[in-house]
Design an enzyme around this catalytic site. Structure first.
Site, PDB file in Angstrom:
ATOM      1  N   LYS A 182      16.131 -14.612   8.472  1.00 48.00           N
ATOM      2  CA  LYS A 182      17.556 -14.631   8.141  1.00 48.00           C
ATOM      3  C   LYS A 182      18.019 -16.079   8.019  1.00 48.00           C
ATOM      4  CE  LYS A 182      18.562 -10.325  10.597  1.00 48.00           C
ATOM      5  NZ  LYS A 182      18.784  -9.548   9.368  1.00 48.00           N
ATOM      6  N   ARG A 235      21.372 -21.634   8.661  1.00 44.93           N
ATOM      7  CA  ARG A 235      22.316 -22.638   8.201  1.00 44.93           C
ATOM      8  C   ARG A 235      21.830 -23.166   6.865  1.00 44.93           C
ATOM      9  NH1 ARG A 235      19.564 -25.483  12.444  1.00 44.93           N
ATOM     10  NH2 ARG A 235      18.622 -27.447  11.741  1.00 44.93           N
ATOM     11  N   HIS A 295       0.842  -1.185   0.000  1.00 42.45           N
ATOM     12  CA  HIS A 295       0.000   0.000   0.000  1.00 42.45           C
ATOM     13  C   HIS A 295       0.884   1.243   0.000  1.00 42.45           C
ATOM     14  CE1 HIS A 295      -4.027  -1.727   0.765  1.00 42.45           C
ATOM     15  NE2 HIS A 295      -3.367  -2.677   1.386  1.00 42.45           N
TER      16      HIS A 295
END
Length: 285
Positions: free
Chosen positions: A269, A272, A202
């Site tokens: 994030k 591994r 938006h």
């Protein structure tokens, strides 16, 4: 040498059983060919507990196929689909019905309001699932053997589109809202319950009310093949998740995730990497 052709054990029966198991492994239990089961039934196994079991399976198949043929007739669609699922438990109980005919199975409780809907072979659309094209919305395309389970929503608005690849499973209460941009899910993806996909943003201009803000897209969302998204993952506009990646439950994905990565958090994030033969090795850089 005595003739053992009438012996109760038949190598071909064993091979057929092995073939049946291979089909189960390759295509999923709900797509296994009933012809293999019928072969076992007709090949000198009509007696005993196994014969009785196979007889019941064959009767169940015949009932389902008759009911689904009835569903093809004008005015009998809902009735036929309801008859086919008699006796099945909720949730995934009736997913096997999609295997009988190429058009698959659509629950009589599903809500499909999509003029631009293209489905592959043996797709399943569950109870209270909503597939809808708003005016100006783009197509919804499902590949072969796609499962859309109960209460999931696939919605296209303002030129957005949704594509889900072969063999992918969408668990209950997932939200696909494709406005402006596209949502593309690869093959054999596993999407856990309550995941959400928003390939648009938006506007934030101070001189317009929030509800009047224009929608924009940075290119949509792409999810690769053989991916796994855990419960409640949210994927936002412009994100590409690579093949084989795993996203932990509750993550919010706002940037690209490489192939074979394991990611978690808000924002997500990489923690591994998936490494062949060593699932616990931490190879995150």
């Amino acid at each position: 040498m005595p003739d053992d052709s009438s012996a109760p054990t038949d190598t071909r029966i064993v091979q057929d059983r092995n073939e049946c198991e291979r089909v189960f492994d390759e295509h999923g239990w709900w797509l296994a060919s009933e012809s293999k089961i019928t072969l076992l039934w007709t090949d000198r196994l009509q007696t005993g507990p196994l014969g009785e079991l196979l007889y019941m399976i064959d009767f169940r198949n015949s009932w389902e196929r008759w009911s689904l043929r009835l569903a093809r007739l004008p005015l009998f669609g809902v009735l036929g689909r309801r008859l086919a699922r008699l006796g099945y438990r909720p949730y995934t109980g009736d997913t096997r019905l999609a295997r009988h005919f190429p058009e698959g199975y659509r629950s009589p409780l599903a809500r499909v309001h999509a003029d631009q809907l293209e489905t592959g072979k043996h797709c399943y659309i569950g109870d209270h699932a909503l597939l809808m094209n708003e005016p100006g919305g783009g197509p919804i395309t499902l590949g072969d053997r796609v499962l859309i389970l109960e209460h999931s929503t696939l919605l296209t608005i303002q030129g957005g589109s949704i594509t889900i690849g072969d063999g992918s499973h969408i668990q209950p209460r997932c939200q696909f809202s494709a406005a402006k941009g596209s949502i593309r899910i690869g093959k054999r993806a596993e999407i856990a319950p309550a995941c959400a996909f928003y390939p648009y943003n938006h506007g934030l201009s101070a001189d317009l009310p929030v509800r009047d803000q224009p929608l924009t897209s940075r290119g949509g969302i792409t999810i690769g093949d053989d991916t796994w998204l855990g419960y409640g993952v949210i994927v936002l506009d412009g994100v590409h998740i690579g093949d084989g990646a795993v996203i932990a439950a509750g993550a919010v994905v706002v940037s690209d995730i490489p192939a074979m990565a394991i990611a978690a958090g808000v924002p997500a994030k990489v923690l591994r990497w998936r490494v062949a033969g060593n699932e616990n090795q931490n190879n995150c850089r």
